[in-house]
Structure formats: structure tokens, C-alpha cells
Design an enzyme around this catalytic site. Sequence first.
Site, PDB file in Angstrom:
ATOM      1  N   ASP A  25       0.851  -1.180   0.000  1.00 35.37           N
ATOM      2  CA  ASP A  25       0.000   0.000   0.000  1.00 35.37           C
ATOM      3  C   ASP A  25       0.890   1.235   0.000  1.00 35.37           C
ATOM      4  OD1 ASP A  25      -2.857   0.990   0.355  1.00 35.37           O
ATOM      5  OD2 ASP A  25      -1.867   2.019   2.019  1.00 35.37           O
ATOM      6  N   ILE A  26       0.513   2.221  -0.808  1.00 36.39           N
ATOM      7  CA  ILE A  26       1.254   3.483  -0.847  1.00 36.39           C
ATOM      8  C   ILE A  26       0.865   4.277   0.401  1.00 36.39           C
ATOM      9  CG2 ILE A  26       1.647   5.628  -2.102  1.00 36.39           C
ATOM     10  CD1 ILE A  26       0.886   4.046  -4.678  1.00 36.39           C
ATOM     11  N   GLU A  68      -4.998   2.057  -4.094  1.00 40.26           N
ATOM     12  CA  GLU A  68      -3.545   2.201  -4.207  1.00 40.26           C
ATOM     13  C   GLU A  68      -2.811   0.980  -3.679  1.00 40.26           C
ATOM     14  OE1 GLU A  68      -4.532   3.756  -0.133  1.00 40.26           O
ATOM     15  OE2 GLU A  68      -5.476   3.890  -2.079  1.00 40.26           O
TER      16      GLU A  68
END
Length: 181
Positions: A25-26, A68
Site C-alpha cells: 500500500d502506498i 492504491e
Amino acid sequence: MDNYLQAAYRQAKTGKATFCLMMMDIDDFKKVNDTYGHDCGDAVLRSVANTVSCGVKKNDNVFRWGGEEILILLNTDEEKAVAAAERIRKDIAKDPISYRNEVDVSVTVTIGVSAYQNGASIQNLMDDADKKLYYGKKHGKNQVVNRLPEDDEDRNSEKKQRQVSEAKSGPVVLSELLHLG
């Protein structure tokens, strides 16, 4: 995606191969979108996806998983998967992403790694990787998590149970003690 996961799962069940899932995950991606706009967010996603794709082997697979998040299927053991995850994490964090030569956006990611073990389903692996990902996000972000503290507590508890059992009746195979078959 399902076809790749099922193929890796079938091979692992026969003992011919192993695999790991990485859930990435960003970090603070919403802040990127809110600060610089969705076009910049899309550029960040493309850059991260490119770094991930370049950081895995040709027989590995990279999938977008939700907004994301990125799901990565690595056809390797846990030790090599964790090393790959660390390498990817560092590659993403080392240089800001330039958007339209107007702004540089610093990006980090958090990654949860789950290794196939006999009896685990694909859903178990995905849930485990996701749990590790969110543990990492809750405890500082910008890290790779392949063990949770309760995993260590469980292992210590199992070891104590085994030691007690051995003291009472001699050596016991751990799988027998845990009723794993």
C-alpha cells in the site's frame, strides 16, 4: 489474477514449488491526491507500479488490488520474498517522483508478506498479508512486515507447551501436539 494464484497454489500443494504473496500500500496516498490532485496521484501509481514490476522476476506477477494497493505473487520462498520486498520498498523511497517537472512527491510504501504453508488457502494468505500490511501501517509505515508480534508469542507458547509435554512424556512431534495431522 485468479488463474496465476491458482496455478501457484496447485504447484505448492504438490510440493513442487513455493510462493509468497505481498500486499503493498502506498503510504498516505490520500494526502498525495488531496495536495497535488488526482492526476499526480495517477502518476505516482504508475511510477510505483513500474518500480514494482522492475523489481520482481519475469515469472512473478503484479496486480492492482483496490485503490492504491498492489498484490504481488512471488514464486519463491519467504526469505527471498522479504529481500525482494525490502529492495522494492527502498527503491520506491529513495527518489521523489517528479510530476510535470513542477513538484517532487516523496513516496513510501508498506508491505505485508505471507508465505504459503501446507493447508493454507489463497484467501488465508491474502488475509495474512493484508493483516501484516495494516500492522506495518499502524506501526510507522515504510516497512516490510512478514511476522506479527502474536506470531512470535504463539511460537513461544508452542515451545513452552512442547517443553512441558516433553518433560511429562518424552519428546513429542510438534504437529501431534498441535493436532495438525
